[in-house]
Write a protein that holds these residues in place. Structure first.
Motif, mmCIF file in Angstrom:
data_model
loop_
_atom_site.group_PDB
_atom_site.id
_atom_site.type_symbol
_atom_site.label_atom_id
_atom_site.label_comp_id
_atom_site.label_asym_id
_atom_site.label_seq_id
_atom_site.Cartn_x
_atom_site.Cartn_y
_atom_site.Cartn_z
ATOM 1 N N LEU A 32 -13.648 -2.144 11.017
ATOM 2 C CA LEU A 32 -13.156 -2.958 12.119
ATOM 3 C C LEU A 32 -12.908 -2.061 13.321
ATOM 4 C CD1 LEU A 32 -10.567 -5.124 10.171
ATOM 5 C CD2 LEU A 32 -12.864 -5.773 10.861
ATOM 6 N N PRO A 33 -13.263 -2.498 14.518
ATOM 7 C CA PRO A 33 -13.093 -1.653 15.704
ATOM 8 C C PRO A 33 -11.630 -1.600 16.159
ATOM 9 C CG PRO A 33 -13.985 -3.771 16.332
ATOM 10 C CD PRO A 33 -13.909 -3.754 14.824
ATOM 11 N N ILE A 34 -10.819 -0.864 15.432
ATOM 12 C CA ILE A 34 -9.397 -0.738 15.739
ATOM 13 C C ILE A 34 -9.106 0.732 15.990
ATOM 14 C CG2 ILE A 34 -7.063 -1.063 14.873
ATOM 15 C CD1 ILE A 34 -8.171 -3.269 13.058
ATOM 16 N N SER A 35 -8.523 1.027 17.135
ATOM 17 C CA SER A 35 -8.214 2.422 17.442
ATOM 18 C C SER A 35 -6.939 2.836 16.719
ATOM 19 C CB SER A 35 -8.056 2.618 18.947
ATOM 20 O OG SER A 35 -6.873 1.992 19.392
ATOM 21 N N GLU A 36 -6.765 4.130 16.573
ATOM 22 C CA GLU A 36 -5.585 4.657 15.889
ATOM 23 C C GLU A 36 -4.306 4.294 16.633
ATOM 24 O OE1 GLU A 36 -5.168 6.204 12.926
ATOM 25 O OE2 GLU A 36 -7.284 5.748 12.604
ATOM 26 N N ASP A 37 -4.399 4.157 17.958
ATOM 27 C CA ASP A 37 -3.214 3.788 18.739
ATOM 28 C C ASP A 37 -2.747 2.378 18.421
ATOM 29 O OD1 ASP A 37 -3.320 6.264 19.930
ATOM 30 O OD2 ASP A 37 -4.472 5.544 21.660
ATOM 31 N N GLN A 38 -3.659 1.532 18.016
ATOM 32 C CA GLN A 38 -3.329 0.135 17.740
ATOM 33 C C GLN A 38 -2.795 -0.080 16.324
ATOM 34 O OE1 GLN A 38 -7.271 -1.329 18.596
ATOM 35 N NE2 GLN A 38 -6.585 -2.253 20.507
ATOM 36 N N VAL A 39 -2.986 0.881 15.489
ATOM 37 C CA VAL A 39 -2.629 0.700 14.083
ATOM 38 C C VAL A 39 -1.549 1.701 13.693
ATOM 39 C CG1 VAL A 39 -3.511 0.719 11.720
ATOM 40 C CG2 VAL A 39 -4.970 -0.019 13.584
ATOM 41 N N ASN A 40 -0.475 1.219 13.148
ATOM 42 C CA ASN A 40 0.532 2.164 12.668
ATOM 43 C C ASN A 40 0.174 2.629 11.263
ATOM 44 O OD1 ASN A 40 1.385 0.230 10.833
ATOM 45 N ND2 ASN A 40 2.998 -0.532 12.154
ATOM 46 N N THR A 41 0.895 3.574 10.756
ATOM 47 C CA THR A 41 0.573 4.190 9.476
ATOM 48 C C THR A 41 0.578 3.176 8.336
ATOM 49 O OG1 THR A 41 1.584 6.216 10.282
ATOM 50 C CG2 THR A 41 1.210 6.065 7.922
ATOM 51 N N LEU A 42 1.518 2.278 8.324
ATOM 52 C CA LEU A 42 1.591 1.279 7.257
ATOM 53 C C LEU A 42 0.382 0.350 7.277
ATOM 54 C CD1 LEU A 42 3.092 -0.020 4.917
ATOM 55 C CD2 LEU A 42 4.374 -1.366 6.579
ATOM 56 N N ALA A 43 0.003 -0.124 8.433
ATOM 57 C CA ALA A 43 -1.144 -1.020 8.531
ATOM 58 C C ALA A 43 -2.421 -0.303 8.118
ATOM 59 C CB ALA A 43 -1.274 -1.570 9.943
ATOM 60 N N ASP A 44 -2.551 0.957 8.501
ATOM 61 C CA ASP A 44 -3.722 1.743 8.121
ATOM 62 C C ASP A 44 -3.786 1.909 6.604
ATOM 63 O OD1 ASP A 44 -6.043 3.271 8.724
ATOM 64 O OD2 ASP A 44 -4.876 5.107 8.430
ATOM 65 N N ALA A 45 -2.650 2.209 6.005
ATOM 66 C CA ALA A 45 -2.596 2.370 4.547
ATOM 67 C C ALA A 45 -2.921 1.052 3.847
ATOM 68 C CB ALA A 45 -1.224 2.878 4.121
ATOM 69 N N LEU A 46 -2.389 -0.043 4.358
ATOM 70 C CA LEU A 46 -2.669 -1.352 3.760
ATOM 71 C C LEU A 46 -4.144 -1.698 3.860
ATOM 72 C CD1 LEU A 46 0.392 -3.480 4.939
ATOM 73 C CD2 LEU A 46 -0.111 -2.680 2.624
ATOM 74 N N TYR A 47 -4.768 -1.361 4.975
ATOM 75 C CA TYR A 47 -6.200 -1.611 5.139
ATOM 76 C C TYR A 47 -6.994 -0.818 4.103
ATOM 77 C CZ TYR A 47 -10.874 -1.537 7.117
ATOM 78 O OH TYR A 47 -12.226 -1.641 7.272
ATOM 79 N N LYS A 48 -6.653 0.442 3.925
ATOM 80 C CA LYS A 48 -7.373 1.279 2.966
ATOM 81 C C LYS A 48 -7.164 0.782 1.540
ATOM 82 C CE LYS A 48 -7.517 5.403 5.803
ATOM 83 N NZ LYS A 48 -7.072 6.770 6.016
ATOM 84 N N VAL A 49 -5.940 0.419 1.215
ATOM 85 C CA VAL A 49 -5.654 -0.092 -0.131
ATOM 86 C C VAL A 49 -6.393 -1.415 -0.350
ATOM 87 C CG1 VAL A 49 -3.839 -1.072 -1.605
ATOM 88 C CG2 VAL A 49 -3.459 1.094 -0.428
ATOM 89 N N GLY A 50 -6.330 -2.305 0.636
ATOM 90 C CA GLY A 50 -7.015 -3.591 0.520
ATOM 91 C C GLY A 50 -8.512 -3.421 0.367
ATOM 92 N N SER A 51 -9.069 -2.497 1.123
ATOM 93 C CA SER A 51 -10.501 -2.237 1.039
ATOM 94 C C SER A 51 -10.887 -1.680 -0.319
ATOM 95 C CB SER A 51 -10.904 -1.256 2.143
ATOM 96 O OG SER A 51 -12.260 -0.951 2.040
ATOM 97 N N THR A 52 -10.083 -0.777 -0.827
ATOM 98 C CA THR A 52 -10.353 -0.195 -2.140
ATOM 99 C C THR A 52 -10.244 -1.252 -3.233
ATOM 100 O OG1 THR A 52 -9.570 1.960 -1.385
ATOM 101 C CG2 THR A 52 -9.650 1.604 -3.764
#
Length: 87
Positions: A32-52
């Motif tokens: 998804l075209p989301i920059s690091e500034d737009q995503v906090n650490t928790l959301a990034d982790a949730l995305y990775k876990v959800g994807s896995t």
């Protein structure tokens, strides 16, 4: 695609999407075209876990549905062998 099972096609497409997505994540690219500034650490982790989890589930379903791992599937395989439809 007259003889193709629609369930097989759907499982294959979902597996293909999951594998591409997982590969992108491994190389640090977001699907998804989301920059690091737009995503906090928790959301990034949730995305990775959800994807896995998505990849694991679609892989298991594709493997389970396309292989003779249940008792019913093993019986089906024997019938197919007896009729010379598979090796």
């Amino acid at each position: 695609m007259k003889n193709t099972d629609i369930g097989t096609v759907i499982r294959s497409v979902l597996l293909f999407i999951a594998l591409i997505n997982q590969t992108l994540i491994m190389f640090g690219k977001g699907a998804l075209p989301i920059s690091e500034d737009q995503v906090n650490t928790l959301a990034d982790a949730l995305y990775k876990v959800g994807s896995t989890v998505f990849t694991i589930i679609t892989s298991i379903v594709a493997w389970f549905k396309n292989n003779y791992v249940t008792n019913k599937g093993k019986r089906q395989k024997e019938v197919l062998k007896q009729n010379g439809l598979i090796k």
